[in-house]
Design a protein around this motif. Structure first.
Motif, PDB file in Angstrom:
ATOM      1  N   GLN A  20       1.074  -1.156   0.327  1.00 42.57           N
ATOM      2  CA  GLN A  20       0.058   0.041  -0.134  1.00 42.57           C
ATOM      3  C   GLN A  20       0.978   1.245  -0.188  1.00 42.57           C
ATOM      4  O   GLN A  20       0.420   2.528  -0.824  1.00 42.57           O
ATOM      5  CB  GLN A  20      -0.867  -0.399   1.345  1.00 42.57           C
ATOM      6  CG  GLN A  20      -1.827  -0.918   1.095  1.00 42.57           C
ATOM      7  CD  GLN A  20      -2.691  -0.614  -0.349  1.00 42.57           C
ATOM      8  OE1 GLN A  20      -3.473   0.067  -0.080  1.00 42.57           O
ATOM      9  NE2 GLN A  20      -3.048  -2.189  -0.591  1.00 42.57           N
ATOM     10  N   PRO A  21       1.888   1.337   0.838  1.00 41.56           N
ATOM     11  CA  PRO A  21       3.292   2.651   0.676  1.00 41.56           C
ATOM     12  C   PRO A  21       3.424   2.778  -1.103  1.00 41.56           C
ATOM     13  O   PRO A  21       3.579   3.947  -0.778  1.00 41.56           O
ATOM     14  CB  PRO A  21       3.748   2.052   1.627  1.00 41.56           C
ATOM     15  CG  PRO A  21       2.983   1.753   2.577  1.00 41.56           C
ATOM     16  CD  PRO A  21       2.397   0.725   2.090  1.00 41.56           C
ATOM     17  N   ILE A  22       4.056   1.886  -1.234  1.00 38.17           N
ATOM     18  CA  ILE A  22       4.187   2.232  -2.827  1.00 38.17           C
ATOM     19  C   ILE A  22       3.368   1.936  -3.831  1.00 38.17           C
ATOM     20  O   ILE A  22       4.016   3.427  -4.137  1.00 38.17           O
ATOM     21  CB  ILE A  22       5.056   0.219  -2.816  1.00 38.17           C
ATOM     22  CG1 ILE A  22       6.216   0.207  -2.003  1.00 38.17           C
ATOM     23  CG2 ILE A  22       5.757   0.848  -3.948  1.00 38.17           C
ATOM     24  CD1 ILE A  22       7.434   0.837  -2.167  1.00 38.17           C
ATOM     25  N   MET A  23       2.385   1.718  -3.070  1.00 42.32           N
ATOM     26  CA  MET A  23       1.738   2.219  -4.731  1.00 42.32           C
ATOM     27  C   MET A  23       0.958   3.915  -4.383  1.00 42.32           C
ATOM     28  O   MET A  23       0.705   4.662  -5.159  1.00 42.32           O
ATOM     29  CB  MET A  23       0.054   1.350  -4.108  1.00 42.32           C
ATOM     30  CG  MET A  23       0.000  -0.567  -5.119  1.00 42.32           C
ATOM     31  SD  MET A  23      -1.286  -1.333  -4.788  1.00 42.32           S
ATOM     32  CE  MET A  23      -1.906  -1.535  -3.833  1.00 42.32           C
ATOM     33  N   GLN A  28       1.627   8.925  -6.281  1.00 45.84           N
ATOM     34  CA  GLN A  28       1.995  10.491  -5.952  1.00 45.84           C
ATOM     35  C   GLN A  28       2.923  11.103  -7.253  1.00 45.84           C
ATOM     36  O   GLN A  28       2.929  11.507  -7.782  1.00 45.84           O
ATOM     37  CB  GLN A  28       3.081  10.895  -4.206  1.00 45.84           C
ATOM     38  CG  GLN A  28       3.136  12.391  -4.549  1.00 45.84           C
ATOM     39  CD  GLN A  28       4.031  12.312  -3.180  1.00 45.84           C
ATOM     40  OE1 GLN A  28       4.446  11.634  -2.163  1.00 45.84           O
ATOM     41  NE2 GLN A  28       3.619  13.169  -2.434  1.00 45.84           N
ATOM     42  N   GLN A  29       4.202   9.872  -7.428  1.00 44.04           N
ATOM     43  CA  GLN A  29       5.014  10.018  -8.254  1.00 44.04           C
ATOM     44  C   GLN A  29       4.194  10.328 -10.364  1.00 44.04           C
ATOM     45  O   GLN A  29       4.762  11.235 -10.559  1.00 44.04           O
ATOM     46  CB  GLN A  29       5.811   9.089  -8.540  1.00 44.04           C
ATOM     47  CG  GLN A  29       7.253   9.215  -6.804  1.00 44.04           C
ATOM     48  CD  GLN A  29       7.527  10.410  -7.172  1.00 44.04           C
ATOM     49  OE1 GLN A  29       8.052  10.925  -8.293  1.00 44.04           O
ATOM     50  NE2 GLN A  29       7.562  11.156  -5.849  1.00 44.04           N
ATOM     51  N   LEU A  30       4.011   9.453 -10.230  1.00 52.14           N
ATOM     52  CA  LEU A  30       2.611   9.493 -11.455  1.00 52.14           C
ATOM     53  C   LEU A  30       2.428  10.130 -11.507  1.00 52.14           C
ATOM     54  O   LEU A  30       2.063  10.810 -13.123  1.00 52.14           O
ATOM     55  CB  LEU A  30       2.082   8.273 -12.256  1.00 52.14           C
ATOM     56  CG  LEU A  30       3.451   6.583 -12.572  1.00 52.14           C
ATOM     57  CD1 LEU A  30       1.667   5.657 -12.402  1.00 52.14           C
ATOM     58  CD2 LEU A  30       3.613   6.818 -13.323  1.00 52.14           C
ATOM     59  N   GLY A  31       2.002  10.887 -10.122  1.00 51.02           N
ATOM     60  CA  GLY A  31       0.329  12.263 -10.931  1.00 51.02           C
ATOM     61  C   GLY A  31       1.633  13.687 -10.446  1.00 51.02           C
ATOM     62  O   GLY A  31       0.522  14.475 -10.826  1.00 51.02           O
ATOM     63  N   ALA A  32       2.732  13.736 -10.364  1.00 50.42           N
ATOM     64  CA  ALA A  32       3.430  14.536 -10.090  1.00 50.42           C
ATOM     65  C   ALA A  32       3.112  15.602 -11.061  1.00 50.42           C
ATOM     66  O   ALA A  32       3.338  17.329 -11.073  1.00 50.42           O
ATOM     67  CB  ALA A  32       4.161  14.401  -9.439  1.00 50.42           C
ATOM     68  N   ASP A  33       3.218  15.852 -12.610  1.00 48.99           N
ATOM     69  CA  ASP A  33       3.616  16.203 -13.946  1.00 48.99           C
ATOM     70  C   ASP A  33       2.494  15.676 -14.989  1.00 48.99           C
ATOM     71  O   ASP A  33       3.158  14.348 -15.166  1.00 48.99           O
ATOM     72  CB  ASP A  33       5.123  16.133 -14.053  1.00 48.99           C
ATOM     73  CG  ASP A  33       5.347  16.420 -15.071  1.00 48.99           C
ATOM     74  OD1 ASP A  33       5.340  17.882 -15.529  1.00 48.99           O
ATOM     75  OD2 ASP A  33       6.799  16.243 -16.068  1.00 48.99           O
ATOM     76  N   CYS A  71      -4.280  12.339  -2.735  1.00 50.69           N
ATOM     77  CA  CYS A  71      -5.103  12.665  -4.083  1.00 50.69           C
ATOM     78  C   CYS A  71      -5.665  14.398  -4.750  1.00 50.69           C
ATOM     79  O   CYS A  71      -5.736  14.156  -4.975  1.00 50.69           O
ATOM     80  CB  CYS A  71      -6.512  11.533  -3.011  1.00 50.69           C
ATOM     81  SG  CYS A  71      -6.314   9.611  -3.202  1.00 50.69           S
ATOM     82  N   GLN A  72      -5.655  14.903  -2.981  1.00 47.98           N
ATOM     83  CA  GLN A  72      -6.130  15.947  -2.935  1.00 47.98           C
ATOM     84  C   GLN A  72      -4.792  16.875  -4.401  1.00 47.98           C
ATOM     85  O   GLN A  72      -5.741  16.937  -5.491  1.00 47.98           O
ATOM     86  CB  GLN A  72      -6.166  17.392  -2.083  1.00 47.98           C
ATOM     87  CG  GLN A  72      -7.044  16.482  -1.017  1.00 47.98           C
ATOM     88  CD  GLN A  72      -7.250  16.684   0.119  1.00 47.98           C
ATOM     89  OE1 GLN A  72      -5.852  18.041   0.328  1.00 47.98           O
ATOM     90  NE2 GLN A  72      -8.512  17.528   0.750  1.00 47.98           N
ATOM     91  N   GLN A  73      -3.610  16.522  -3.949  1.00 52.10           N
ATOM     92  CA  GLN A  73      -2.496  16.971  -5.517  1.00 52.10           C
ATOM     93  C   GLN A  73      -2.871  15.987  -6.469  1.00 52.10           C
ATOM     94  O   GLN A  73      -2.785  16.856  -7.404  1.00 52.10           O
ATOM     95  CB  GLN A  73      -1.288  16.891  -4.577  1.00 52.10           C
ATOM     96  CG  GLN A  73      -0.262  17.153  -5.614  1.00 52.10           C
ATOM     97  CD  GLN A  73      -0.294  18.796  -5.242  1.00 52.10           C
ATOM     98  OE1 GLN A  73      -0.061  19.577  -4.808  1.00 52.10           O
ATOM     99  NE2 GLN A  73      -0.379  19.439  -7.029  1.00 52.10           N
ATOM    100  N   LEU A  74      -2.983  15.008  -6.703  1.00 57.32           N
ATOM    101  CA  LEU A  74      -3.734  14.598  -8.206  1.00 57.32           C
ATOM    102  C   LEU A  74      -4.811  14.602  -8.738  1.00 57.32           C
ATOM    103  O   LEU A  74      -4.514  15.942  -9.773  1.00 57.32           O
ATOM    104  CB  LEU A  74      -3.205  12.979  -7.401  1.00 57.32           C
ATOM    105  CG  LEU A  74      -4.320  12.528  -9.376  1.00 57.32           C
ATOM    106  CD1 LEU A  74      -2.542  12.067 -10.189  1.00 57.32           C
ATOM    107  CD2 LEU A  74      -3.937  10.613  -8.601  1.00 57.32           C
TER     108      LEU A  74
END
Length: 104
Positions: A20-23, A28-33, A71-74
């Motif tokens: 779960q933490p890795i997912m 977060q990384q995929l949705g950052a940019d 989730c909010q940032q994504l």
């Protein structure tokens, strides 16, 4: 790395291969940019994000403290991309926003 990995084996099997933490970190990384990129790269990112969103357990103690902010940032990043004048895969991004709202 996601391009060369088999999404169906890693996340869509009976037992996901990632914790779960890795997912959550991957989400977060995929949705950052979402800056301009090839449509195939965006499609791949969206597929991974959708699968992660459907696999995450929002009640898992190891991620629930950080889940809402990720989730909010994504959602914010997706909405910014959706608002651009010409966006391929707009509908897919809108659907992903709805899925993420359901977990975060």
């Amino acid at each position: 790395a996601c391009k060369s990995a088999d999404l169906s084996i890693i996340l869509e099997s009976e037992t996901p291969k990632l914790s779960q933490p890795i997912m959550l970190c991957l989400m977060q990384q995929l949705g950052a940019d979402f800056s301009p990129q090839k449509d195939s790269d965006l499609k791949m990112k969206l597929a991974w994000l959708q699968s992660i969103a459907l696999t995450l357990d929002p009640y898992n103690d190891s991620i629930k403290k950080h889940l809402v902010s990720v989730c909010q940032q994504l959602i914010s990043n997706l909405q910014a991309k959706i608002a651009e004048p010409y966006v391929m895969l707009r509908r897919e991004m809108q659907m992903l926003v709805q899925v993420i709202r359901g977990i975060g």
